[in-house]
Design a protein around this motif. Structure first.
Motif, mmCIF file in Angstrom:
data_model
loop_
_atom_site.group_PDB
_atom_site.id
_atom_site.type_symbol
_atom_site.label_atom_id
_atom_site.label_comp_id
_atom_site.label_asym_id
_atom_site.label_seq_id
_atom_site.Cartn_x
_atom_site.Cartn_y
_atom_site.Cartn_z
ATOM 1 N N VAL A 1 -3.702 -6.713 5.070
ATOM 2 C CA VAL A 1 -2.545 -7.609 5.213
ATOM 3 C C VAL A 1 -2.775 -8.862 4.377
ATOM 4 O O VAL A 1 -3.782 -9.546 4.544
ATOM 5 N N VAL B 1 2.534 -12.951 4.686
ATOM 6 C CA VAL B 1 3.059 -12.999 6.053
ATOM 7 C C VAL B 1 3.475 -14.424 6.396
ATOM 8 O O VAL B 1 4.564 -14.655 6.934
ATOM 9 N N VAL C 1 -5.163 -11.580 12.073
ATOM 10 C CA VAL C 1 -5.099 -10.140 11.849
ATOM 11 C C VAL C 1 -6.315 -9.514 12.507
ATOM 12 O O VAL C 1 -7.446 -9.887 12.206
ATOM 13 N N VAL D 1 -1.039 -7.880 13.893
ATOM 14 C CA VAL D 1 -0.898 -9.229 13.351
ATOM 15 C C VAL D 1 -0.308 -10.093 14.462
ATOM 16 O O VAL D 1 0.786 -9.817 14.966
ATOM 17 N N ALA E 1 3.860 -6.370 6.166
ATOM 18 C CA ALA E 1 2.746 -5.775 6.927
ATOM 19 C C ALA E 1 3.283 -4.585 7.735
ATOM 20 O O ALA E 1 3.217 -4.581 8.965
ATOM 21 N N HIS F 1 1.183 -2.513 10.585
ATOM 22 C CA HIS F 1 0.532 -3.249 11.671
ATOM 23 C C HIS F 1 1.528 -3.571 12.787
ATOM 24 O O HIS F 1 2.700 -3.823 12.531
#
Length: 110
Positions: free
Chosen positions: A17, A22, A57, A62, A88, A91
């Motif tokens: 990630v 993010v 993470v 996440v 991501a 996840h």
């Protein structure tokens, strides 16, 4: 909602990630005032020479901790999941609302 994000340095990738991506995606959400480190979860990612508050993470997930604008929680979560899920996708996304901004003055006059 359209968010343009630019990949960070290679050291920003944790468990596949890109934490910078993010962070940028989440900060681009209209219902998000900002990412928040500290209580209640202590969410932060430590990278060489810097720290990104509000994102952790771990093991396929996440954790995203934010300060919300005065918006419904369902709208906030949907915006974050859509934005962060785009960068991501493999996840699980967990969202914590650590703080909420004061309501707009127009709301207070109702």
């Amino acid at each position: 909602m359209t968010v343009t994000v630019v990949a960070g340095p290679p050291d920003a990738v944790v468990d596949g990630v890109d934490v910078d991506l993010v962070a940028a995606a989440v900060r681009g959400c209209p219902a998000v005032a900002d990412l928040v480190g500290g209580s209640p979860s202590g969410a932060a990612t430590y990278l060489p020479g810097r720290r990104i508050d509000g994102i952790t993470v771990t093991d396929g997930a996440v954790l995203i901790q934010v300060r919300s604008r005065w918006e419904p929680a369902t709208a906030l979560a949907a915006q974050i999941r859509r934005a962060a899920g785009a960068v991501a996708p493999l996840h699980r996304l967990d969202v914590i609302v650590a703080d909420i901004e004061d309501p707009p003055s127009t709301w207070m006059s109702r």
